[in-house]
Design a protein around this motif. Structure first.
Motif, PDB file in Angstrom:
ATOM      1  N   VAL A 103       0.832  -1.205   0.000  1.00  0.00           N
ATOM      2  CA  VAL A 103       0.000   0.000   0.000  1.00  0.00           C
ATOM      3  C   VAL A 103       0.867   1.256   0.000  1.00  0.00           C
ATOM      4  O   VAL A 103       0.600   2.224  -0.703  1.00  0.00           O
ATOM      5  N   GLY A 104       1.914   1.226   0.804  1.00  0.00           N
ATOM      6  CA  GLY A 104       2.842   2.348   0.935  1.00  0.00           C
ATOM      7  C   GLY A 104       4.051   1.895   1.720  1.00  0.00           C
ATOM      8  O   GLY A 104       4.167   0.725   2.111  1.00  0.00           O
ATOM      9  N   GLN A 105       4.960   2.807   1.967  1.00  0.00           N
ATOM     10  CA  GLN A 105       6.174   2.479   2.695  1.00  0.00           C
ATOM     11  C   GLN A 105       5.835   1.963   4.091  1.00  0.00           C
ATOM     12  O   GLN A 105       5.076   2.587   4.828  1.00  0.00           O
ATOM     13  N   GLY A 106       6.391   0.801   4.429  1.00  0.00           N
ATOM     14  CA  GLY A 106       6.132   0.202   5.723  1.00  0.00           C
ATOM     15  C   GLY A 106       4.803  -0.529   5.812  1.00  0.00           C
ATOM     16  O   GLY A 106       4.446  -1.049   6.875  1.00  0.00           O
ATOM     17  N   GLU A 107       4.058  -0.571   4.718  1.00  0.00           N
ATOM     18  CA  GLU A 107       2.766  -1.237   4.684  1.00  0.00           C
ATOM     19  C   GLU A 107       2.896  -2.604   4.005  1.00  0.00           C
ATOM     20  O   GLU A 107       3.961  -2.956   3.485  1.00  0.00           O
ATOM     21  N   LYS A 108       1.792  -3.351   3.996  1.00  0.00           N
ATOM     22  CA  LYS A 108       1.750  -4.634   3.311  1.00  0.00           C
ATOM     23  C   LYS A 108       0.788  -4.556   2.130  1.00  0.00           C
ATOM     24  O   LYS A 108       0.130  -3.548   1.913  1.00  0.00           O
ATOM     25  N   GLU A 109       0.713  -5.652   1.370  1.00  0.00           N
ATOM     26  CA  GLU A 109      -0.244  -5.714   0.284  1.00  0.00           C
ATOM     27  C   GLU A 109      -1.671  -5.799   0.841  1.00  0.00           C
ATOM     28  O   GLU A 109      -1.905  -6.357   1.902  1.00  0.00           O
ATOM     29  N   LEU A 110      -2.623  -5.249   0.109  1.00  0.00           N
ATOM     30  CA  LEU A 110      -4.029  -5.352   0.442  1.00  0.00           C
ATOM     31  C   LEU A 110      -4.797  -5.604  -0.859  1.00  0.00           C
ATOM     32  O   LEU A 110      -5.185  -4.673  -1.557  1.00  0.00           O
ATOM     33  N   PRO A 111      -4.981  -6.886  -1.212  1.00  0.00           N
ATOM     34  CA  PRO A 111      -5.673  -7.198  -2.472  1.00  0.00           C
ATOM     35  C   PRO A 111      -7.086  -6.620  -2.481  1.00  0.00           C
ATOM     36  O   PRO A 111      -7.854  -6.807  -1.543  1.00  0.00           O
ATOM     37  N   ALA A 112      -7.426  -5.908  -3.537  1.00  0.00           N
ATOM     38  CA  ALA A 112      -8.708  -5.213  -3.624  1.00  0.00           C
ATOM     39  C   ALA A 112      -9.802  -6.102  -4.199  1.00  0.00           C
ATOM     40  O   ALA A 112      -9.578  -6.856  -5.151  1.00  0.00           O
ATOM     41  N   PHE A 113     -10.976  -6.000  -3.621  1.00  0.00           N
ATOM     42  CA  PHE A 113     -12.205  -6.530  -4.204  1.00  0.00           C
ATOM     43  C   PHE A 113     -13.117  -5.385  -4.619  1.00  0.00           C
ATOM     44  O   PHE A 113     -13.851  -5.466  -5.587  1.00  0.00           O
ATOM     45  N   THR A 114     -13.037  -4.296  -3.857  1.00  0.00           N
ATOM     46  CA  THR A 114     -13.839  -3.110  -4.143  1.00  0.00           C
ATOM     47  C   THR A 114     -12.972  -1.871  -4.008  1.00  0.00           C
ATOM     48  O   THR A 114     -12.030  -1.840  -3.212  1.00  0.00           O
ATOM     49  N   SER A 115     -13.293  -0.857  -4.799  1.00  0.00           N
ATOM     50  CA  SER A 115     -12.556   0.404  -4.721  1.00  0.00           C
ATOM     51  C   SER A 115     -13.525   1.553  -4.970  1.00  0.00           C
ATOM     52  O   SER A 115     -14.655   1.349  -5.428  1.00  0.00           O
ATOM     53  N   ALA A 116     -13.088   2.764  -4.668  1.00  0.00           N
ATOM     54  CA  ALA A 116     -13.914   3.953  -4.887  1.00  0.00           C
ATOM     55  C   ALA A 116     -13.019   5.147  -5.151  1.00  0.00           C
ATOM     56  O   ALA A 116     -11.948   5.278  -4.544  1.00  0.00           O
ATOM     57  N   ILE A 117     -13.456   6.017  -6.052  1.00  0.00           N
ATOM     58  CA  ILE A 117     -12.720   7.235  -6.351  1.00  0.00           C
ATOM     59  C   ILE A 117     -13.444   8.422  -5.715  1.00  0.00           C
ATOM     60  O   ILE A 117     -14.680   8.477  -5.698  1.00  0.00           O
ATOM     61  N   HIS A 118     -12.672   9.335  -5.156  1.00  0.00           N
ATOM     62  CA  HIS A 118     -13.244  10.532  -4.524  1.00  0.00           C
ATOM     63  C   HIS A 118     -14.021  11.327  -5.571  1.00  0.00           C
ATOM     64  O   HIS A 118     -13.587  11.436  -6.733  1.00  0.00           O
ATOM     65  N   PRO A 119     -15.167  11.893  -5.215  1.00  0.00           N
ATOM     66  CA  PRO A 119     -15.968  12.626  -6.211  1.00  0.00           C
ATOM     67  C   PRO A 119     -15.234  13.782  -6.872  1.00  0.00           C
ATOM     68  O   PRO A 119     -15.529  14.127  -8.019  1.00  0.00           O
ATOM     69  N   GLU A 120     -14.266  14.373  -6.159  1.00  0.00           N
ATOM     70  CA  GLU A 120     -13.486  15.468  -6.733  1.00  0.00           C
ATOM     71  C   GLU A 120     -12.122  14.997  -7.226  1.00  0.00           C
ATOM     72  O   GLU A 120     -11.221  15.818  -7.480  1.00  0.00           O
ATOM     73  N   ASN A 121     -11.941  13.680  -7.330  1.00  0.00           N
ATOM     74  CA  ASN A 121     -10.712  13.092  -7.871  1.00  0.00           C
ATOM     75  C   ASN A 121      -9.486  13.372  -7.000  1.00  0.00           C
ATOM     76  O   ASN A 121      -8.357  13.407  -7.494  1.00  0.00           O
ATOM     77  N   LYS A 122      -9.680  13.562  -5.693  1.00  0.00           N
ATOM     78  CA  LYS A 122      -8.569  13.882  -4.811  1.00  0.00           C
ATOM     79  C   LYS A 122      -7.802  12.639  -4.360  1.00  0.00           C
ATOM     80  O   LYS A 122      -6.592  12.698  -4.130  1.00  0.00           O
ATOM     81  N   CYS A 123      -8.507  11.526  -4.193  1.00  0.00           N
ATOM     82  CA  CYS A 123      -7.892  10.309  -3.700  1.00  0.00           C
ATOM     83  C   CYS A 123      -8.755   9.127  -4.118  1.00  0.00           C
ATOM     84  O   CYS A 123      -9.824   9.289  -4.701  1.00  0.00           O
ATOM     85  N   TRP A 124      -8.269   7.918  -3.802  1.00  0.00           N
ATOM     86  CA  TRP A 124      -9.076   6.734  -4.036  1.00  0.00           C
ATOM     87  C   TRP A 124      -8.832   5.757  -2.898  1.00  0.00           C
ATOM     88  O   TRP A 124      -7.846   5.858  -2.155  1.00  0.00           O
ATOM     89  N   ALA A 125      -9.751   4.838  -2.724  1.00  0.00           N
ATOM     90  CA  ALA A 125      -9.668   3.902  -1.608  1.00  0.00           C
ATOM     91  C   ALA A 125     -10.025   2.506  -2.089  1.00  0.00           C
ATOM     92  O   ALA A 125     -10.715   2.338  -3.098  1.00  0.00           O
ATOM     93  N   TRP A 126      -9.538   1.505  -1.336  1.00  0.00           N
ATOM     94  CA  TRP A 126      -9.900   0.139  -1.691  1.00  0.00           C
ATOM     95  C   TRP A 126      -9.886  -0.765  -0.461  1.00  0.00           C
ATOM     96  O   TRP A 126      -9.305  -0.453   0.571  1.00  0.00           O
ATOM     97  N   SER A 127     -10.552  -1.900  -0.594  1.00  0.00           N
ATOM     98  CA  SER A 127     -10.593  -2.900   0.464  1.00  0.00           C
ATOM     99  C   SER A 127     -10.855  -4.259  -0.177  1.00  0.00           C
ATOM    100  O   SER A 127     -11.165  -4.354  -1.365  1.00  0.00           O
TER     101      SER A 127
END
Length: 357
Positions: A103-127
């Motif tokens: 995911v990032g430095q010091g993090e582990k992998e997190l395989p995505a099943f679902t994701s979402a993009i911020h309505p203003e395109n600022k960021c995105w998320a997944w789980s």
């Protein structure tokens, strides 16, 4: 009160089931199929071929979201690949293999099943296969420089042997957040105002985070089985969830917490019963007055939010995985007058309120 919605035109039959559907503010319909394709349709000419047919994901598309302006779409497939598409140009501009990179430095992998993009395109998320969710900023400078592809010739990024993934603007440093609930994330949705992020789990929880602080502000436990779908009201104040327990639950995120843990919202405001099997999709109308739902019982239902009652039921041809209202615009039908559905019948079908012209 009952409402009558009449079936209109449909797309040609596609090679596989449609698991995700979104009607954008640019009056385009995007379908995500089990064949890994994103297809962009003109609802006025739905019975013809799609405007764009993108070979976007390696496997079946399990989630789909768009920005408020309708320019970008984010899709996830069962192998954990997340794709950012430019809807206007019908092109793929970034890909990330979440199962093969941290995911990032010091993090582990997190395989995505679902994701979402911020309505203003600022960021995105997944789980996905974890109690965690991850958030990454979208790098605007990188986004402006990205060269679109058709999905078949992306640049190599070095994410793994044989990889041909261009990470681009969605491939920066992220952060994972442990919700402590559930073992699998089923659905993930940003609120329309972009301030909140809701996650549903296979164990029946719905968790709400503050996007800015990334703190959990509410946890709802009204379902006793997997929550496959969540939807926000247009004003970002109500949260709907549909579950394998056949129920649709309405929560008011403005309600004060009684737990003293700085949470907002504790418990359900209403439960709506009517589906005879899993609720696979819920979607709030643009004016917030109606809620649409589709289920594994092949039923398409409309609910009056104020009355908490079902006002329309149509039996489809197969399981309904996708439901999306046409957004409000000056050159389209009034709010709540037209929606699209899709599922195992391999087609996108429009429904329009009787008397609408």
């Amino acid at each position: 009160m009952s409402l009558v919605y009449l079936q209109q035109e449909s797309t040609p039959l596609l090679p596989d089931s449609i698991w995700a559907l979104k009607w954008t503010s640019q009056n385009q319909i995007i379908s995500g199929s089990a064949d890994g394709h994103l297809r962009i349709w003109d609802p006025i000419e739905l019975s013809t071929k799609p405007i764009y047919d993108l070979t976007s994901n390696p496997l079946a598309i399990s989630s789909l979201s768009t920005t408020k302006n309708g320019k970008y779409a984010l899709s996830t497939s069962l192998d954990g690949t997340v794709v950012l598409a430019d809807v206007e140009n019908g092109s793929i501009i970034s890909k990330v293999e979440t199962s093969r990179e941290v995911v990032g430095q010091g993090e582990k992998e997190l395989p995505a099943f679902t994701s979402a993009i911020h309505p203003e395109n600022k960021c995105w998320a997944w789980s996905g296969r974890s109690s965690k969710l991850a958030i990454r900023p979208i790098e605007q400078d990188s986004l402006a420089q990205e060269q679109p592809t058709n999905g078949d010739d992306a640049e190599t990024s070095g994410n793994g042997e044989g990889s041909s993934i261009k990470r681009g603007s969605i491939g920066g440093e992220g952060k994972s957040i442990d919700t402590g609930k559930g073992k699998f994330g089923m659905d993930l949705q940003f609120s329309p105002d972009g301030q909140s992020l809701a996650l549903s789990t296979e164990q029946g929880q719905v968790i709400v985070l503050d996007v800015e602080t990334q703190n959990i502000v509410a946890t709802y436990t009204s379902h006793n089985k997997a929550v496959r779908t969540i939807s926000w009201s247009p004003d970002s104040q109500w949260l709907y969830s549909g579950s394998d327990d056949h129920l649709i639950v309405l929560c008011d995120v403005r309600a004060g917490s009684k737990s003293g843990s700085d949470g907002k919202g504790e418990g359900a405001v209403a439960m709506m019963q009517g589906h005879q099997s899993w609720v696979l999709k819920v979607d709030a109308s643009p004016d917030g007055k109606l809620l649409g739902s589709g289920g594994a019982d092949s039923m398409i239902k409309l609910w009056d939010v104020g009355q908490r009652s079902c006002v329309s039921t149509t039996t489809g041809n197969s399981e309904i995985w996708g439901f999306s209202w046409q957004p409000t615009a000056t050159d389209t039908f009034a709010a709540g007058k037209q929606f699209a559905v899709a599922g195992d019948d391999k087609a996108v079908t429009l429904f329009r309120a009787a008397g609408s012209v």
